[in-house]
Motif scaffolding. Structure first.
Motif, mmCIF file in Angstrom:
data_model
loop_
_atom_site.group_PDB
_atom_site.id
_atom_site.type_symbol
_atom_site.label_atom_id
_atom_site.label_comp_id
_atom_site.label_asym_id
_atom_site.label_seq_id
_atom_site.Cartn_x
_atom_site.Cartn_y
_atom_site.Cartn_z
ATOM 1 N N ASN A 129 43.552 -10.210 -113.767
ATOM 2 C CA ASN A 129 42.324 -10.808 -114.286
ATOM 3 C C ASN A 129 41.295 -9.741 -114.648
ATOM 4 O O ASN A 129 40.626 -9.846 -115.683
ATOM 5 N N SER A 130 41.177 -8.703 -113.816
ATOM 6 C CA SER A 130 40.243 -7.621 -114.134
ATOM 7 C C SER A 130 40.680 -6.881 -115.391
ATOM 8 O O SER A 130 39.850 -6.503 -116.231
ATOM 9 N N LEU A 133 39.664 -8.994 -118.332
ATOM 10 C CA LEU A 133 38.224 -8.994 -118.604
ATOM 11 C C LEU A 133 37.804 -7.735 -119.360
ATOM 12 O O LEU A 133 36.960 -7.785 -120.254
ATOM 13 N N GLN A 136 39.410 -7.989 -123.007
ATOM 14 C CA GLN A 136 38.736 -8.924 -123.896
ATOM 15 C C GLN A 136 37.385 -8.389 -124.368
ATOM 16 O O GLN A 136 36.936 -8.717 -125.461
ATOM 17 N N MET A 189 42.256 -18.411 -118.725
ATOM 18 C CA MET A 189 41.892 -17.220 -119.487
ATOM 19 C C MET A 189 41.358 -17.580 -120.866
ATOM 20 O O MET A 189 40.442 -16.916 -121.367
ATOM 21 N N THR A 192 37.839 -18.655 -120.392
ATOM 22 C CA THR A 192 37.030 -17.474 -120.088
ATOM 23 C C THR A 192 36.779 -16.637 -121.335
ATOM 24 O O THR A 192 35.675 -16.126 -121.555
ATOM 25 N N PHE A 193 37.806 -16.507 -122.157
ATOM 26 C CA PHE A 193 37.693 -15.673 -123.359
ATOM 27 C C PHE A 193 36.645 -16.215 -124.318
ATOM 28 O O PHE A 193 35.761 -15.483 -124.768
ATOM 29 N N ALA A 196 33.173 -15.925 -122.988
ATOM 30 C CA ALA A 196 32.709 -14.548 -123.055
ATOM 31 C C ALA A 196 32.337 -14.163 -124.483
ATOM 32 O O ALA A 196 31.343 -13.467 -124.715
ATOM 33 N N ASN A 218 30.361 -12.438 -117.282
ATOM 34 C CA ASN A 218 31.736 -12.435 -117.739
ATOM 35 C C ASN A 218 32.544 -11.267 -117.181
ATOM 36 O O ASN A 218 33.638 -11.482 -116.652
ATOM 37 N N LEU A 219 32.031 -10.045 -117.291
ATOM 38 C CA LEU A 219 32.808 -8.896 -116.832
ATOM 39 C C LEU A 219 32.784 -8.770 -115.313
ATOM 40 O O LEU A 219 33.832 -8.571 -114.669
ATOM 41 N N ASN A 221 31.822 -11.149 -113.228
ATOM 42 C CA ASN A 221 32.049 -12.452 -112.587
ATOM 43 C C ASN A 221 30.925 -12.795 -111.602
ATOM 44 O O ASN A 221 31.169 -13.331 -110.516
#
Length: 284
Positions: A129-130, A133, A136, A189, A192-193, A196, A218-219, A221
């Motif tokens: 996930n990191s 982030l 993206q 994801m 989230t994308f 973001a 977003n980055l 969290n």
């Protein structure tokens, strides 16, 4: 257009004069008075029409923002129709070259980034996930740059995002995530994308506070407690955006090569400032 009312008025006067000579019922003064009245009405109507037209064609000074700009990539109704249906109309460059350039640009977002440096300096866990982030964020910067290049740039953006989701799915398979959990992860994801993307777009068009808030949400969290980390990422995004904007559009559309600046630089502020011109002794 303005002569027709006057011509009709003259014809009216001639007709009345002719009828006077034939019938002898209307006096010469009445005939002239009617002819003059018709001419006055014709002039008044033509003057009113000229005034109405002058309201539409009066010269007016426009600002640069108010001046209507004609886009260089204006297309016809048929092209807009087929693009609305999901197809692609004629482009300036070959479609396959743009697709390859899009894949290469996405590769630059995942292979030319020192993720360990981001994990360490931003205190992010070393997880998928990191990684996503951070990836993206760089993909978003590429999308912002390529959206400025008309229809070709938008076509390239489509395949950059397509390459990203294919890569994410393959990484999930390599990590051994089963199909059901992989589907849920891809759905999360995706949400989230796009969230973001919306936040970063708003931030890049606003001041540093809005962009810093988007990075924090977003980055990081919403878990960043060190303002220096947020300041570091804010400066990083600003300098990268300024750097990628200076790259040649044709090279990006045909090659997709992007060389990112490092996260930490000795004199990063020099990138954010416009270089002042230098002059010799003769003033040239």
């Amino acid at each position: 257009m303005f002569r027709r009312p006057l011509q009709s008025a003259v014809k009216l006067g001639i007709n009345v004069t002719t009828s006077r000579g034939a019938l002898g019922k209307i006096s010469e003064r009445e005939t002239l008075a009617r002819a003059l009245l018709a001419c006055q009405r014709a002039r008044a109507s033509s003057r009113c029409t000229a005034q109405c037209r002058s309201l539409h064609t009066s010269p007016q000074l426009y600002n640069v923002k108010d001046t209507p700009q004609h886009s260089e990539d204006e297309v016809g109704a048929f092209t807009k129709l087929i693009e609305a249906m999901g197809f692609t109309g004629p482009l300036k460059y070959n479609k396959w070259k743009i697709k390859i350039a899009a894949l290469r640009m996405y590769t630059c977002c995942v292979e030319r980034i020192n993720y360990d440096d981001f994990f360490e300096r931003c205190t992010l866990p070393d997880t998928l996930n990191s990684w996503f982030l951070i990836a993206q964020l760089h993909v978003w910067m590429c999308l912002v740059r390529m959206r400025q290049e008309g229809r070709e740039g938008k076509y390239m953006c489509r395949y950059i995002v397509h390459s990203m989701w294919e890569d994410v799915e393959q990484r999930c398979k390599i990590m051994g995530i089963d199909s059901s959990h992989r589907k849920e992860s891809l759905k999360a994801m995706t949400e989230t994308f796009y969230a973001a993307i919306f936040g970063y777009d708003e931030g890049i068009l606003s001041d540093d506070r809005v962009l810093a808030a988007a990075l924090w949400r977003n980055l990081f969290n919403r878990q960043c407690e060190d303002p220096r980390q947020l300041e570091l990422m804010l400066e990083y995004v600003r300098k990268q955006m300024q750097f990628i904007d200076s790259l040649d559009a044709e090279d990006l559309l045909l090659t997709g090569e992007v060389k990112w600046r490092p996260l930490v630089e000795e004199n990063a502020q020099s990138i954010l400032k416009v270089a002042t011109p230098t002059y010799n002794d003769t003033g040239l």
